[in-house]
Scaffold this active site. Structure first.
Site, PDB file in Angstrom:
ATOM      1  N   ARG A 244       1.102  -1.373  -0.001  1.00 44.01           N
ATOM      2  CA  ARG A 244       0.201   0.117  -0.132  1.00 44.01           C
ATOM      3  C   ARG A 244       1.083   1.317   0.144  1.00 44.01           C
ATOM      4  NH1 ARG A 244      -3.096  -2.897  -1.322  1.00 44.01           N
ATOM      5  NH2 ARG A 244      -5.509  -3.374  -1.047  1.00 44.01           N
ATOM      6  N   GLU A 273      -4.859   7.199  -5.090  1.00 44.68           N
ATOM      7  CA  GLU A 273      -4.639   6.671  -6.397  1.00 44.68           C
ATOM      8  C   GLU A 273      -6.285   7.047  -7.163  1.00 44.68           C
ATOM      9  OE1 GLU A 273      -3.936   2.021  -6.107  1.00 44.68           O
ATOM     10  OE2 GLU A 273      -2.267   2.625  -5.329  1.00 44.68           O
ATOM     11  N   HIS A 292      -1.251  -0.154 -10.738  1.00 42.96           N
ATOM     12  CA  HIS A 292      -1.760  -1.077  -9.543  1.00 42.96           C
ATOM     13  C   HIS A 292      -2.406  -2.380 -10.180  1.00 42.96           C
ATOM     14  CE1 HIS A 292      -3.728  -1.497  -4.882  1.00 42.96           C
ATOM     15  NE2 HIS A 292      -3.657  -2.718  -5.341  1.00 42.96           N
TER      16      HIS A 292
HETATM   17  N1  LIG Z   1      -1.228  -4.253  -5.171  1.00 44.67           N
HETATM   18  C1  LIG Z   1      -1.675  -5.258  -5.358  1.00 44.67           C
HETATM   19  O1  LIG Z   1      -2.095  -5.637  -6.296  1.00 44.67           O
HETATM   20  C2  LIG Z   1      -1.446  -6.066  -3.752  1.00 44.67           C
HETATM   21  C3  LIG Z   1      -1.664  -5.694  -2.566  1.00 44.67           C
HETATM   22  N2  LIG Z   1      -1.799  -6.283  -1.322  1.00 44.67           N
HETATM   23  C4  LIG Z   1      -1.037  -5.963  -0.375  1.00 44.67           C
HETATM   24  O2  LIG Z   1       0.037  -6.681  -0.305  1.00 44.67           O
HETATM   25  C5  LIG Z   1       0.026  -6.582   0.932  1.00 44.67           C
HETATM   26  C6  LIG Z   1       0.684  -7.972   1.858  1.00 44.67           C
HETATM   27  O3  LIG Z   1      -0.812  -8.819   1.696  1.00 44.67           O
HETATM   28  P1  LIG Z   1      -1.140 -10.070   2.085  1.00 44.67           P
HETATM   29  O4  LIG Z   1       0.106 -10.780   1.821  1.00 44.67           O
HETATM   30  O5  LIG Z   1      -1.779 -11.271   1.241  1.00 44.67           O
HETATM   31  O6  LIG Z   1      -1.544  -9.936   3.618  1.00 44.67           O
HETATM   32  P2  LIG Z   1      -0.991 -10.659   5.052  1.00 44.67           P
HETATM   33  O7  LIG Z   1      -2.131 -10.428   6.121  1.00 44.67           O
HETATM   34  O8  LIG Z   1      -0.968 -12.350   4.830  1.00 44.67           O
HETATM   35  O9  LIG Z   1       0.040 -10.378   5.393  1.00 44.67           O
HETATM   36  C7  LIG Z   1      -0.009  -8.666   5.988  1.00 44.67           C
HETATM   37  C8  LIG Z   1       1.527  -9.497   7.196  1.00 44.67           C
HETATM   38  O10 LIG Z   1       2.074  -7.012   7.794  1.00 44.67           O
HETATM   39  C9  LIG Z   1       2.181  -7.133   8.990  1.00 44.67           C
HETATM   40  N3  LIG Z   1       2.635  -5.979   9.141  1.00 44.67           N
HETATM   41  C10 LIG Z   1       1.476  -5.630   9.432  1.00 44.67           C
HETATM   42  N4  LIG Z   1       1.936  -4.754   9.900  1.00 44.67           N
HETATM   43  C11 LIG Z   1       2.970  -4.052   9.911  1.00 44.67           C
HETATM   44  C12 LIG Z   1       4.517  -3.776  10.338  1.00 44.67           C
HETATM   45  N5  LIG Z   1       3.766  -2.001  10.855  1.00 44.67           N
HETATM   46  N6  LIG Z   1       5.716  -4.302  10.035  1.00 44.67           N
HETATM   47  C13 LIG Z   1       5.574  -5.225   9.776  1.00 44.67           C
HETATM   48  N7  LIG Z   1       4.890  -6.046   9.263  1.00 44.67           N
HETATM   49  C14 LIG Z   1       3.524  -5.755   9.530  1.00 44.67           C
HETATM   50  C15 LIG Z   1       1.129  -8.630   9.243  1.00 44.67           C
HETATM   51  O11 LIG Z   1       1.739  -8.891  10.829  1.00 44.67           O
HETATM   52  C16 LIG Z   1       0.852  -9.290   8.150  1.00 44.67           C
HETATM   53  O12 LIG Z   1       1.726 -10.768   8.667  1.00 44.67           O
HETATM   54  C17 LIG Z   1      -1.200  -5.541   1.805  1.00 44.67           C
HETATM   55  O13 LIG Z   1      -0.856  -4.668   2.327  1.00 44.67           O
HETATM   56  C18 LIG Z   1      -2.006  -5.732   0.825  1.00 44.67           C
HETATM   57  O14 LIG Z   1      -2.794  -4.940   0.757  1.00 44.67           O
HETATM   58  C19 LIG Z   1      -2.677  -6.768  -1.813  1.00 44.67           C
HETATM   59  C20 LIG Z   1      -3.110  -7.715  -2.916  1.00 44.67           C
HETATM   60  C21 LIG Z   1      -2.757  -7.239  -4.079  1.00 44.67           C
HETATM   61  O1  LIG Z   2      -6.310  -7.237  -3.173  1.00 46.36           O
HETATM   62  C1  LIG Z   2      -5.480  -6.150  -3.615  1.00 46.36           C
HETATM   63  O2  LIG Z   2      -6.069  -5.462  -2.173  1.00 46.36           O
HETATM   64  C2  LIG Z   2      -5.352  -5.241  -4.385  1.00 46.36           C
HETATM   65  O3  LIG Z   2      -4.892  -4.793  -4.301  1.00 46.36           O
HETATM   66  C3  LIG Z   2      -6.347  -5.612  -5.749  1.00 46.36           C
HETATM   67  O4  LIG Z   2      -5.571  -6.820  -6.272  1.00 46.36           O
HETATM   68  C4  LIG Z   2      -6.738  -4.414  -6.711  1.00 46.36           C
HETATM   69  O5  LIG Z   2      -7.717  -5.510  -7.114  1.00 46.36           O
HETATM   70  P1  LIG Z   2      -8.684  -4.108  -8.310  1.00 46.36           P
HETATM   71  O6  LIG Z   2      -8.872  -2.446  -7.812  1.00 46.36           O
HETATM   72  O7  LIG Z   2      -8.356  -4.423  -9.623  1.00 46.36           O
HETATM   73  O8  LIG Z   2      -9.583  -4.563  -8.044  1.00 46.36           O
END
Ligand SMILES: NC(=O)C1=CN([C@@H]2O[C@H](COP(=O)(O)OP(=O)(O)OC[C@H]3O[C@@H](n4cnc5c(N)ncnc54)[C@H](O)[C@@H]3O)[C@@H](O)[C@H]2O)C=CC1
Ligand SMILES: O=C(O)C(=O)[C@H](O)COP(=O)(O)O
Length: 329
Positions: A244, A273, A292
């Site tokens: 994020r 965004e 994204h």
């Molecule tokens: N660019 C994209 O399209 C996507 C982005 N994301 C983002 O990727 C990130 C990770 O997603 P997941 O691995 O599925 O989530 P998850 O919940 O499995 O992992 C997140 C981890 O971050 C840790 N965390 C929280 N605050 C923290 C801090 N201050 N310092 C260190 N660690 C901390 C948590 O303990 C947790 O283990 C999220 O921010 C999610 O929103 C997820 C999917 C798609």
């Molecule tokens: O899983 C998340 O959180 C994401 O950031 C998604 O991948 C974003 O999905 P869309 O905005 O493209 O629907």
């Protein structure tokens, strides 16, 4: 007969890449796509979505307390994604709205692979080097120097589903892999098996040559990487943020890159965004910014869309509309 009315909000991929997901929703009710300003206020958002009792939502806009205060009945927000930092969960619960996300592992590989790919492309200057050919400047090759990954030290901040996969991928380069996470999602033996060390944030910042941000955004880690944190890093470190945007202070990152303290920054997510073309990061070759799209592989989007469809189907089964029931009797 009463009908479910389903709003697909700000997702540019749901139902476009896989038309069958849209068609599945059309079997359940009326479906309409909304592309709204990402900073729309809660009251205006509620007005736009009045009468819609199911929402499939992107990472924007914010479904905040003001939204729920003004919205009529809303059975479900199905997040087309993992991060639900744009939904006020307490307000949703009080409003009787269920909030779902996609399956935790469905985005793991797509996002982790893309983080590594973009980081490597940034470090090896793939985009500016390709642009040089397009501008007929083939002879400029020596300008496109990079650094190797083999044997370097890697850091992952946030070792959840995605971050742990990034750590595994970093492992192929043979150097130390450090993670920082207050509650890592590592199964028994994972740290040892992957030669990963759990360290403090300061130690990670001080030691790593390449740092990947994969933490969830919450009240405590807004601008986790700020000017003070960037003073602690190894000179020339590279960052990649596919989590994020608000995990970093963009002004501090720009200053650190301009000063040479940070070698470059790759990001798929930005604090605001959509990113506009006049953003200073886009004018600097030491940044690689994507819109994204980390989750945008066929495999991942298929899994995400399927889960949203099944979440909508489940809410219909759990909470059938009263008049629809009457009609069936
Ligand atoms: N660019 C994209 O399209 C996507 C982005 N994301 C983002 O990727 C990130 C990770 O997603 P997941 O691995 O599925 O989530 P998850 O919940 O499995 O992992 C997140 C981890 O971050 C840790 N965390 C929280 N605050 C923290 C801090 N201050 N310092 C260190 N660690 C901390 C948590 O303990 C947790 O283990 C999220 O921010 C999610 O929103 C997820 C999917 C798609
Ligand atoms: O899983 C998340 O959180 C994401 O950031 C998604 O991948 C974003 O999905 P869309 O905005 O493209 O629907």
């Amino acid at each position: 007969m009463a009908k479910y009315r389903i709003a697909v909000v700000n997702s540019s991929s749901f139902g476009q890449v896989f038309k069958e997901h849209w068609q599945a929703l059309e079997k359940i009710g009326e479906v309409k796509r909304f592309m709204l300003p990402t900073d729309i206020d809660g009251k205006s958002l509620a007005e736009k979505l009045q009468g819609f009792n199911v929402v499939v939502a992107s990472v924007t806009p914010n479904f905040n307390q003001e939204f729920f205060d003004n919205k009529d009945e809303l059975l479900l927000i199905s997040r087309h994604g993992i991060g639900y930092n744009n939904v006020d969960l307490a307000a949703a619960k009080a409003h009787g709205t269920k909030v779902t996300i996609v399956s935790p592992l469905v985005e793991r590989n797509a996002v982790a692979e893309n983080a590594l790919a973009n980081l490597m492309a940034l470090v090896r200057q793939a985009v500016p080097a390709g642009d040089a050919i397009k501008a007929d400047h083939y002879e400029d090759r020596a300008r496109f120097m990079g650094n190797q990954f083999s044997g370097k030290t890697f850091g992952v901040i946030g070792a959840g589903n995605i971050g742990s996969r990034v750590a595994e991928l970093f492992g192929i380069f043979g150097g130390p892999v450090l993670i920082n996470d207050p509650d890592p999602k590592a199964p028994e033996g994972w740290l040892e098996n992957n030669n990963v060390q759990r360290v403090s944030l300061d130690e990670l910042l001080e030691r790593a040559d390449y740092i990947s941000l994969n933490a969830s955004l919450n009240d405590d880690d807004y601008h986790l990487i700020d000017a003070a944190a960037l003073k602690k890093v190894k000179k020339g470190v590279y960052f990649v943020n596919h989590a994020r945007g608000a995990l970093i202070d963009e002004n501090a990152m720009l200053a650190a890159v301009e000063a040479g303290q940070v070698g470059g920054y790759a990001a798929d997510t930005m604090e605001v965004e959509p990113v506009r073309a006049d953003h200073p990061f886009l004018k600097n070759e030491h940044f690689l910014i994507t819109p994204h799209t980390s989750a945008y592989t066929y495999e991942c989007l298929h899994g995400m869309g399927e889960k949203c469809v099944s979440d909508v189907q489940n809410i219909v089964n759990e909470r059938p509309l009263v008049r629809e029931l009457t009609a069936k009797l």
